[in-house]
Design a protein around this motif. Structure first.
Motif, mmCIF file in Angstrom:
data_model
loop_
_atom_site.group_PDB
_atom_site.id
_atom_site.type_symbol
_atom_site.label_atom_id
_atom_site.label_comp_id
_atom_site.label_asym_id
_atom_site.label_seq_id
_atom_site.Cartn_x
_atom_site.Cartn_y
_atom_site.Cartn_z
ATOM 1 N N ILE A 1 -26.753 -21.605 -15.964
ATOM 2 C CA ILE A 1 -25.961 -21.261 -16.982
ATOM 3 C C ILE A 1 -25.475 -19.889 -17.216
ATOM 4 O O ILE A 1 -26.313 -19.117 -17.794
ATOM 5 C CB ILE A 1 -26.197 -21.942 -18.540
ATOM 6 N N SER A 2 -24.544 -19.382 -16.014
ATOM 7 C CA SER A 2 -24.388 -17.820 -15.911
ATOM 8 C C SER A 2 -25.906 -17.446 -15.419
ATOM 9 O O SER A 2 -25.985 -16.106 -15.412
ATOM 10 C CB SER A 2 -24.006 -16.971 -17.034
ATOM 11 N N ASP A 3 -26.689 -18.201 -14.559
ATOM 12 C CA ASP A 3 -27.872 -17.645 -14.049
ATOM 13 C C ASP A 3 -27.918 -18.093 -12.581
ATOM 14 O O ASP A 3 -27.279 -19.184 -12.279
ATOM 15 C CB ASP A 3 -29.092 -18.029 -14.927
ATOM 16 N N PRO A 4 -28.810 -17.851 -11.827
ATOM 17 C CA PRO A 4 -28.898 -18.342 -10.387
ATOM 18 C C PRO A 4 -29.240 -19.863 -10.306
ATOM 19 O O PRO A 4 -29.954 -20.232 -11.489
ATOM 20 C CB PRO A 4 -29.832 -17.546 -9.647
ATOM 21 N N GLY A 5 -29.447 -20.417 -9.177
ATOM 22 C CA GLY A 5 -30.016 -21.697 -9.122
ATOM 23 C C GLY A 5 -29.179 -22.683 -8.595
ATOM 24 O O GLY A 5 -29.364 -23.840 -8.038
ATOM 25 N N ILE B 1 -14.840 -24.386 -24.610
ATOM 26 C CA ILE B 1 -15.038 -23.861 -23.530
ATOM 27 C C ILE B 1 -15.841 -22.793 -23.370
ATOM 28 O O ILE B 1 -15.819 -21.762 -24.093
ATOM 29 C CB ILE B 1 -13.411 -23.252 -22.890
ATOM 30 N N PHE B 2 -16.751 -22.872 -22.250
ATOM 31 C CA PHE B 2 -17.806 -21.882 -21.915
ATOM 32 C C PHE B 2 -17.253 -21.075 -20.792
ATOM 33 O O PHE B 2 -16.923 -21.650 -19.698
ATOM 34 C CB PHE B 2 -19.013 -22.477 -21.783
ATOM 35 N N GLU B 3 -16.755 -19.834 -20.913
ATOM 36 C CA GLU B 3 -16.401 -18.860 -19.781
ATOM 37 C C GLU B 3 -17.173 -18.039 -19.415
ATOM 38 O O GLU B 3 -16.991 -17.411 -18.369
ATOM 39 C CB GLU B 3 -15.086 -18.124 -20.381
ATOM 40 N N ALA C 1 -8.815 -6.820 -15.178
ATOM 41 C CA ALA C 1 -9.222 -8.520 -14.988
ATOM 42 C C ALA C 1 -9.638 -9.247 -16.105
ATOM 43 O O ALA C 1 -9.316 -10.356 -16.210
ATOM 44 C CB ALA C 1 -10.370 -8.589 -13.857
ATOM 45 N N ARG C 2 -10.239 -8.616 -17.070
ATOM 46 C CA ARG C 2 -10.898 -9.009 -18.305
ATOM 47 C C ARG C 2 -9.723 -9.470 -19.117
ATOM 48 O O ARG C 2 -9.391 -10.579 -19.688
ATOM 49 C CB ARG C 2 -11.613 -8.005 -19.276
ATOM 50 N N ARG C 3 -8.646 -8.430 -19.323
ATOM 51 C CA ARG C 3 -7.238 -8.725 -20.054
ATOM 52 C C ARG C 3 -6.754 -10.004 -19.406
ATOM 53 O O ARG C 3 -5.905 -10.780 -20.193
ATOM 54 C CB ARG C 3 -6.713 -7.442 -20.319
ATOM 55 N N ALA C 4 -6.497 -9.985 -18.165
ATOM 56 C CA ALA C 4 -5.854 -11.038 -17.574
ATOM 57 C C ALA C 4 -6.484 -12.126 -17.757
ATOM 58 O O ALA C 4 -5.453 -13.267 -18.103
ATOM 59 C CB ALA C 4 -5.643 -10.777 -15.907
ATOM 60 N N ARG C 5 -7.601 -12.681 -17.723
ATOM 61 C CA ARG C 5 -8.325 -13.673 -17.924
ATOM 62 C C ARG C 5 -8.189 -14.215 -19.401
ATOM 63 O O ARG C 5 -7.721 -15.139 -19.880
ATOM 64 C CB ARG C 5 -9.842 -13.701 -17.617
ATOM 65 N N LEU C 6 -8.175 -13.240 -20.531
ATOM 66 C CA LEU C 6 -7.909 -13.486 -22.024
ATOM 67 C C LEU C 6 -6.779 -13.708 -22.159
ATOM 68 O O LEU C 6 -6.348 -14.772 -22.969
ATOM 69 C CB LEU C 6 -8.427 -12.368 -22.855
ATOM 70 N N LEU D 1 -13.232 -21.135 -27.731
ATOM 71 C CA LEU D 1 -13.753 -20.157 -26.624
ATOM 72 C C LEU D 1 -14.933 -19.744 -26.721
ATOM 73 O O LEU D 1 -15.388 -18.873 -27.811
ATOM 74 C CB LEU D 1 -12.891 -19.016 -26.330
ATOM 75 N N ILE D 2 -16.002 -19.594 -25.819
ATOM 76 C CA ILE D 2 -17.376 -18.998 -25.864
ATOM 77 C C ILE D 2 -17.363 -18.187 -24.617
ATOM 78 O O ILE D 2 -17.306 -18.538 -23.562
ATOM 79 C CB ILE D 2 -18.403 -20.214 -25.797
ATOM 80 N N PHE D 3 -17.936 -16.896 -24.673
ATOM 81 C CA PHE D 3 -18.151 -16.059 -23.825
ATOM 82 C C PHE D 3 -19.600 -15.321 -23.957
ATOM 83 O O PHE D 3 -20.141 -15.005 -25.111
ATOM 84 C CB PHE D 3 -17.245 -14.895 -23.894
ATOM 85 N N TYR D 4 -20.145 -14.824 -22.852
ATOM 86 C CA TYR D 4 -21.348 -14.009 -22.921
ATOM 87 C C TYR D 4 -20.790 -12.648 -22.911
ATOM 88 O O TYR D 4 -19.727 -12.446 -22.060
ATOM 89 C CB TYR D 4 -22.273 -14.045 -21.786
ATOM 90 N N GLU D 5 -21.226 -11.552 -23.409
ATOM 91 C CA GLU D 5 -20.888 -9.947 -23.108
ATOM 92 C C GLU D 5 -22.180 -9.321 -23.013
ATOM 93 O O GLU D 5 -23.239 -9.590 -23.818
ATOM 94 C CB GLU D 5 -19.980 -9.608 -24.152
ATOM 95 N N SER D 6 -21.920 -8.156 -22.444
ATOM 96 C CA SER D 6 -23.257 -7.081 -22.314
ATOM 97 C C SER D 6 -22.930 -6.058 -23.437
ATOM 98 O O SER D 6 -21.759 -5.678 -24.217
ATOM 99 C CB SER D 6 -23.107 -6.363 -20.952
ATOM 100 N N SER D 7 -24.071 -5.430 -23.680
ATOM 101 C CA SER D 7 -23.848 -4.307 -24.953
ATOM 102 C C SER D 7 -23.051 -3.152 -24.496
ATOM 103 O O SER D 7 -22.364 -2.836 -25.600
ATOM 104 C CB SER D 7 -25.317 -3.518 -25.062
#
Length: 275
Positions: A93-97, A135-137, A146-151, A161-167
């Motif tokens: 889930i947004s991680d390798p494997g 939806i998990f994005e 690119a971020r604004r285009a997807r939004l 809508l569910i997102f992960y985001e960095s600090s």
């Protein structure tokens, strides 16, 4: 001499923060497998030490997954059980494997989930937003365009809508969401879930931008951002107008972009730009 029984790939969820959230079956699996494939062995080793587990670790991350997969699949063919873990939560889930799971299944090997913590589900469970359809994005693009285009593509979506985001991008991300989804759209920012400084902020996007921008502490840690889908009563023309305006304003002055978006969609110009 008969061939050994093929091994199993166990996809094991680990805590997203609080170490005591790991399940008993996960602990037993990590103890019994021949090797644990970890996203970052430096991150996983302290967890294993906390649990009293000395199973060997190998690294499996974005940069080596293509080359490491064949060796792990061969070990399972020879009878070794392997556990796959990420730094936190449920692997893949947004991680390798993904490549390892796909290769194991293609080789006819058993792939078994050991379920447990997931930041997506944990955040949604406390958000107070509709959870029957969502939806998990994952992570939005780092580059603003690119971020604004997807939004913009998601502006008319009716599901949560569910997102992960960095600090270091959380403020810019919320600002873009306010602009594209509308200042009044309900949203939730869940930060550092299950950790010491856990916070869950629930407010319209305009208020969330102000709260997070004004408090440096709310710009630290790991984030799950959830945004309500387009309200059923919201004028579809307004939603489309906002989507078109967000595209045009990257090329035109805001006033002109609003005028054109209003002409194209029939949305009220003042609702798009306020002039």
């Amino acid at each position: 001499m008969p061939s050994p029984r093929p091994g199993t790939l166990h996809v094991v969820a680990t805590p997203i923060g609080h170490r005591d959230d790991i399940g008993a079956r996960a602990v037993e699996t990590l103890r019994k497998v021949a090797v644990i494939a970890a996203e970052d062995t430096r991150h996983t080793r302290p967890l294993l030490q906390h649990l009293g587990i000395d199973t060997p670790l190998v690294a499996l991350h974005d940069h080596n997954e293509r080359t490491a997969v064949d060796g792990l699949v061969e070990r399972m063919r020879e009878g070794a059980d392997v556990a796959l873990v990420s730094d936190a939560g449920t692997p893949l889930i947004s991680d390798p494997g993904f490549r390892l799971v796909r290769a194991a299944r293609a080789a006819g090997l058993k792939v078994s989930p050991v379920p447990g913590p997931s930041a997506v589900i944990a955040a949604l469970s406390v958000a107070g937003l509709p959870s029957d359809r969502f939806i998990f994005e994952g992570f939005l693009a780092a580059k603003a365009g690119a971020r604004r285009a997807r939004l913009t593509e998601l502006a008319g979506e009716s599901r949560t809508l569910i997102f992960y985001e960095s600090s270091h991008r959380i403020v810019e991300c919320l600002q873009d969401m306010r602009e594209i989804f509308g200042a009044d759209r309900a949203a939730v920012v869940a930060r550092e879930l299950t950790k010491l400084f856990e916070t869950v902020l629930d407010a319209p996007l305009d208020d969330l931008v102000r709260q997070v921008s004004a408090d440096p502490n709310q710009q630290k840690g790991e984030f799950v951002v959830m945004v309500a889908g387009r309200p059923a009563g919201e004028d579809e023309r307004l939603a489309e107008g906002r989507r078109v305006f967000a595209i045009l304003k990257d090329e035109l002055a805001p006033a002109k972009a609003a005028k054109l978006a209003a002409a194209i969609t029939g949305a009220p110009r003042k609702a798009l730009y306020g002039t």
